[in-house]
Design an enzyme around this catalytic site. Structure first.
Site, short mmCIF file in Angstrom:
data_model
loop_
_atom_site.label_atom_id
_atom_site.label_comp_id
_atom_site.label_asym_id
_atom_site.label_seq_id
_atom_site.Cartn_x
_atom_site.Cartn_y
_atom_site.Cartn_z
N GLU A 113 0.85 -1.17 0.27
CA GLU A 113 -0.10 -0.03 0.08
C GLU A 113 0.79 1.26 0.03
O GLU A 113 1.22 1.83 1.00
CB GLU A 113 -1.05 -0.04 1.28
CG GLU A 113 -1.88 1.28 1.26
CD GLU A 113 -2.89 1.33 2.41
OE1 GLU A 113 -2.65 0.27 3.26
OE2 GLU A 113 -3.49 2.19 2.43
N LYS A 125 -2.31 -2.05 -3.16
CA LYS A 125 -3.63 -0.95 -2.85
C LYS A 125 -2.89 0.42 -2.86
O LYS A 125 -2.46 0.93 -2.06
CB LYS A 125 -3.61 -1.36 -1.20
CG LYS A 125 -4.58 -0.46 -0.48
CD LYS A 125 -4.86 -1.02 0.81
CE LYS A 125 -5.92 -0.03 1.52
NZ LYS A 125 -6.55 -0.63 2.72
#
Ligand code: 13P
Length: 337
Positions: A178, A220
């Site tokens: 992420e 992500k």
């Protein structure tokens, strides 16, 4: 099972063409902030009650394939005495674990941040695995300023994400990678696109250098959006900018891209996902969600800490999960709200 088959099985259980991930992994300070907004004290019991409410939502598994949990939640039980990771898996929702710690200023790169938590990660992951976690999440944050992120900041953050991902895969745990370019700034959508492209380029370069298997990870990222201080962009503008950046930087081997919501309101986050899927129908990856606030906020505002509101709060969560599932195929319309 070999680690390779474990990784493959987890990807198969988490990635499909209609479900997404529920992020319920707020750290203690973050959940305290969310609870304060509804006048609920952040005690261990209240956190257990809230997260148990989320995971026992009837039908949630129709739309959600994975949930990111906070360390404490792995050891907590639902009302019937079942551990919460097992409660999730009963609905075919794969439990995962946030493993990054707090962020700190990156020395030598004023204005950039770096996330802590790599020391001892392997041992910790082995423990989390025995508690049921099959995937993990690590977030690096990138504030945008005139000179940030710096080249050093991009490189150092990418290196952290790649080292974390390699450790996870060695242990048969699927890494969610992420890199979050923040929207809490004053930049326009073009500047967000420029920074996100540079950030993702650095991240995939580092993942390659660390021999991370792209087939066994989930990305992500943020959507490409103007900063909060700027005018809101229309969903088709967000979709075009986001897909352009992703096509330039994310290899087709990555099975799924699951966006964070990052401070967008819930309906905006669904509308943007819908446009991304309408425009990106032929993209090589699944285009899905890993929303925290954009899934939880309406449910939290309905619950306000009261048991009698639990069923209504679950319905509010289910509604967001269902509408985001429709947005996976570009079939969402704001009139459904
Ligand atoms: P938001 O969707 O609220 O941004 O949270 C996602 C997340 O997991 C941030 O790390």
């Amino acid at each position: 099972m070999s680690t390779q088959s474990e990784l493959q099985q987890t990807i198969e259980d988490m990635v499909d063409d209609h479900r997404g991930i529920l992020a319920a992994d707020e750290s203690h300070p973050t959940i305290a902030k969310r609870f304060k907004a509804i006048n609920v004290e952040s005690t261990e019991e209240n956190r257990r009650v809230w997260r148990s409410l989320l995971l026992t939502t009837p039908g949630l598994g129709d739309y959600i394939s994975g949930t990111i949990l906070f360390e404490e939640t792995l050891g907590q039980k639902g009302e019937e005495g079942t551990l919460l990771p097992q409660v999730a898996w009963k609905q075919k929702i794969v439990p995962g674990i946030k493993v990054d710690k707090d962020t700190a200023p990156l020395s030598g790169a004023p204005g950039d941040l770096i996330t802590r938590g790599l020391d001892g990660l392997g041992e910790q992951l082995q423990g989390y695995k025995t508690q049921g976690a099959r995937f993990a999440k690590w977030r690096e944050v990138y504030p945008i300023a005139r000179h940030n992120p710096t080249p050093l900041g991009r490189q150092a953050n990418a290196e952290m994400l790649a080292r974390y991902a390699a450790i996870c895969q060695e242990l048969g745990v699927v890494p969610i990678v992420e890199p979050e370019v923040l929207m809490e700034c004053e930049h326009d959508i073009g500047r967000c696109a420029e920074v996100t492209e540079q950030v993702l380029h650095a991240v995939f370069h580092a993942l390659h250098q660390h021999h991370v298997s792209l087939e066994h990870m989930i990305l992500k990222p943020n959507m490409v959006l103007p900063g909060k201080a700027c005018r809101r962009a229309e969903p088709d503008e967000v979709a075009a900018a986001t897909l352009r950046v992703l096509r330039r930087t994310v290899p087709a081997a990555v099975p799924s891209i699951n966006f964070l919501s990052g401070g967008q309101d819930d309906e905006e986050a669904t509308a943007n996902l819908n446009s991304i899927n309408q425009l990106g129908g032929n993209a090589p990856w699944q285009l899905s969600i890993s929303y925290g606030r954009a899934l939880q906020q309406p449910a939290l505002r309905t619950w306000i800490g009261k048991t009698e509101n639990s069923a209504a709060a679950q319905q509010a969560l289910l509604k967001r999960a269902r509408l985001n599932s429709l947005a996976r195929t570009g079939e969402y319309d704001p009139s459904m709200e």
